[in-house]
Design an enzyme around this catalytic site. Sequence first.
Site, PDB file in Angstrom:
ATOM      1  N   SER A 234      44.376  46.548  49.345  1.00  0.00           N
ATOM      2  CA  SER A 234      44.188  47.092  47.996  1.00  0.00           C
ATOM      3  C   SER A 234      44.602  46.068  46.935  1.00  0.00           C
ATOM      4  O   SER A 234      45.344  45.121  47.216  1.00  0.00           O
ATOM      5  CB  SER A 234      45.013  48.370  47.850  1.00  0.00           C
TER       6      SER A 234
ATOM      7  N   CYS B 121      35.192  48.731  51.018  1.00  0.00           N
ATOM      8  CA  CYS B 121      35.285  47.966  49.765  1.00  0.00           C
ATOM      9  C   CYS B 121      33.891  47.675  49.237  1.00  0.00           C
ATOM     10  O   CYS B 121      33.736  47.247  48.110  1.00  0.00           O
ATOM     11  CB  CYS B 121      36.052  46.682  49.978  1.00  0.00           C
TER      12      CYS B 121
ATOM     13  N   GLU C 284      39.964  52.522  41.658  1.00  0.00           N
ATOM     14  CA  GLU C 284      39.286  52.677  42.945  1.00  0.00           C
ATOM     15  C   GLU C 284      39.780  53.977  43.583  1.00  0.00           C
ATOM     16  O   GLU C 284      40.980  54.181  43.722  1.00  0.00           O
ATOM     17  CB  GLU C 284      39.644  51.494  43.852  1.00  0.00           C
TER      18      GLU C 284
HETATM   19  P1  NAD Z   1      46.727  48.421  51.619  1.00  0.00           P
HETATM   20  O1  NAD Z   1      46.825  47.436  50.517  1.00  0.00           O
HETATM   21  O2  NAD Z   1      47.485  49.690  51.512  1.00  0.00           O
HETATM   22  O3  NAD Z   1      47.226  47.750  52.994  1.00  0.00           O
HETATM   23  C1  NAD Z   1      46.732  46.495  53.417  1.00  0.00           C
HETATM   24  C2  NAD Z   1      47.833  45.789  54.207  1.00  0.00           C
HETATM   25  O4  NAD Z   1      48.927  45.533  53.330  1.00  0.00           O
HETATM   26  C3  NAD Z   1      48.377  46.621  55.360  1.00  0.00           C
HETATM   27  O5  NAD Z   1      48.541  45.776  56.478  1.00  0.00           O
HETATM   28  C4  NAD Z   1      49.703  47.160  54.838  1.00  0.00           C
HETATM   29  O6  NAD Z   1      50.684  47.292  55.837  1.00  0.00           O
HETATM   30  C5  NAD Z   1      50.136  46.103  53.842  1.00  0.00           C
HETATM   31  N1  NAD Z   1      50.887  46.658  52.711  1.00  0.00           N
HETATM   32  C6  NAD Z   1      50.707  47.887  52.131  1.00  0.00           C
HETATM   33  N2  NAD Z   1      51.548  48.038  51.092  1.00  0.00           N
HETATM   34  C7  NAD Z   1      52.256  46.887  51.005  1.00  0.00           C
HETATM   35  C8  NAD Z   1      53.265  46.427  50.107  1.00  0.00           C
HETATM   36  N3  NAD Z   1      53.710  47.185  49.117  1.00  0.00           N
HETATM   37  N4  NAD Z   1      53.760  45.174  50.290  1.00  0.00           N
HETATM   38  C9  NAD Z   1      53.330  44.391  51.293  1.00  0.00           C
HETATM   39  N5  NAD Z   1      52.361  44.784  52.171  1.00  0.00           N
HETATM   40  C10 NAD Z   1      51.835  46.006  52.029  1.00  0.00           C
HETATM   41  O7  NAD Z   1      45.175  48.668  51.870  1.00  0.00           O
HETATM   42  P2  NAD Z   1      44.500  49.796  52.776  1.00  0.00           P
HETATM   43  O8  NAD Z   1      44.677  51.113  52.113  1.00  0.00           O
HETATM   44  O9  NAD Z   1      44.932  49.637  54.185  1.00  0.00           O
HETATM   45  O10 NAD Z   1      42.959  49.361  52.711  1.00  0.00           O
HETATM   46  C11 NAD Z   1      42.085  49.789  51.726  1.00  0.00           C
HETATM   47  C12 NAD Z   1      41.986  48.816  50.589  1.00  0.00           C
HETATM   48  O11 NAD Z   1      41.543  47.552  51.070  1.00  0.00           O
HETATM   49  C13 NAD Z   1      40.990  49.232  49.528  1.00  0.00           C
HETATM   50  O12 NAD Z   1      41.522  48.935  48.269  1.00  0.00           O
HETATM   51  C14 NAD Z   1      39.780  48.358  49.823  1.00  0.00           C
HETATM   52  O13 NAD Z   1      38.931  48.137  48.726  1.00  0.00           O
HETATM   53  C15 NAD Z   1      40.439  47.106  50.279  1.00  0.00           C
HETATM   54  N6  NAD Z   1      39.536  46.309  51.094  1.00  0.00           N
HETATM   55  C16 NAD Z   1      38.988  45.212  50.529  1.00  0.00           C
HETATM   56  C17 NAD Z   1      38.088  44.439  51.245  1.00  0.00           C
HETATM   57  C18 NAD Z   1      37.469  43.230  50.625  1.00  0.00           C
HETATM   58  O14 NAD Z   1      36.834  42.506  51.355  1.00  0.00           O
HETATM   59  N7  NAD Z   1      37.617  42.979  49.345  1.00  0.00           N
HETATM   60  C19 NAD Z   1      37.747  44.811  52.553  1.00  0.00           C
HETATM   61  C20 NAD Z   1      38.338  45.942  53.112  1.00  0.00           C
HETATM   62  C21 NAD Z   1      39.234  46.690  52.362  1.00  0.00           C
END
Ligand code: NAD
Length: 488
Positions: free
Chosen positions: A232, A287, A387
Amino acid sequence: MSMIVKGDRLPNFVGGKWCTSNTRDVLPVPNPATEEVLALVPLSGTAEVDAAVRSAQEAFLAWRETPVTERVRILLKFRELLVQHLDTLSRTLTEENGKTLNEAKAEIWRGIEVVEFAAGMPSLMKGEVTPQVSRGIDMEMVRDPVGVVAGITPFNFPVMVPLWMVPLALAAGNTFVLKPSERTPLSAVRLVELAVEAGLPEGVFNLVHGGKEAVDALLCHPGVDAVSFVGSQPVAEHVYKTAAAHGKRVQALAGAKNCHIVHEDANMEGAVQSITGSAFGCAGQRCMAGSVVVVLESVADRFLKDLVAAAERVRVGNGLEEGTEQGPLIRDEHRKKVLERIEQGLKEGAVMLRDGRNLVDQMDRGFFLGPTILDRVRPEMTVFREELFAPVLSVIRVKDLDEAIRVVNRSRFGNAAVLYTESGKAARRFRERVQAGMLGINVGVPVPAAFYPFSGWKQSFYGDLHANGKDAVEFYTRKKVVTSRWFG
Ligand code: NAD
């Protein structure tokens, strides 16, 4: 034989060995369609991350000296195993993520395509040479691997996103520590099992389960040379800034708000079908999902009537069941947040055109939300600015293409944008003016193939080099230029 035992704590994989994390901090991993607990995921701490990074550091020298042809031969075996285990892997993916079996299979194939691209590394990482750059002097550029790469991945593509990173990094001679999403950690265990079966030496590919603590430990660890992140937007920004502050190379792919413009000359049937798939497929948790329709007022009513009818027909249910077209959201907390956003949208003036909230009470288990369409949304509303990551589509009505493009460009995100038109002139204008990295012309999910960069713009991406394509080869290698002459 898989290490996954139903309901048990998942192991980490460090230095070629499966090991139990010693943390007391564990989270259940429910199947989002049934709420049955599939496994417990440990939230590993700093010491466990340290052990994984050290093992990757120790393995690095031998791995980088392994000829690239041998490295890719192991990856080709890995590809074979992915294909061989497609059915069981897609089942695991569906159980932990909720997407349908067809969506899971399609995801795995997109991942396999990256392995196939990475198998070209002997050509991709070739250097350059200019003999006699000056009298008696030759100049050559060679590519070295960067070192230890940390991969931090999201829940929504538990197989494909790790495969955007691991095969390319390993083929280029790096070693790897993967920290998968704690919400979908099972597929990652299977990926490691298959990679080990393919013949990866000890320490080359390590797996550490965890959440924020594990991520922060990777971002600050002096032994990590590069960080590939997908997730995210706020976390991507944190990862980018922290990793860069610790001297690492970093690419952080972030959130999105993808607009689909429906021009007055669009093929309406095609547009309706494409937008329905893009907005509600994978329950909108992509995404690349279309989350806003920007429709020209002159065709809006006709188009929306058909869109609502198509949304009504989407079959929502357990992704393992034949015929299901949309699965659940990943967790109840996420669904609650989405429901709040819908409420807020309605308070800010949006009009409910198709209400998917009825499913919340109808289904006695699972985190379901049906396809939802909000009309009369304006760009200043929260439902446009944030989003939602859900099967919720906002509709903005505009007078012409230029206004539509202005609306698209107001978003702080710039991942994908799509135009439905039969006019080359409109398509050209859209291509030139839209501020987004991945454009579709009558294509609802314009994901670039593995040999093109996955090119989000604005707050959809932090860094310089994107995932996949030649960008990935640049990201996972560093250049060395040698100037030489020979006396005598
Ligand atoms: P997220 O940001 O919650 O988690 C992603 C990773 O970050 C996980 O491994 C999680 O453990 C870690 N994480 C979560 N919070 C954290 C923090 N505070 N500090 C450090 N690490 C942390 O994302 P999600 O909910 O798993 O996935 C969905 C998001 O990913 C959506 O926003 C989507 O748009 C995005 N996404 C983007 C793409 C792209 O190519 N741009 C592709 C897939 C998903």
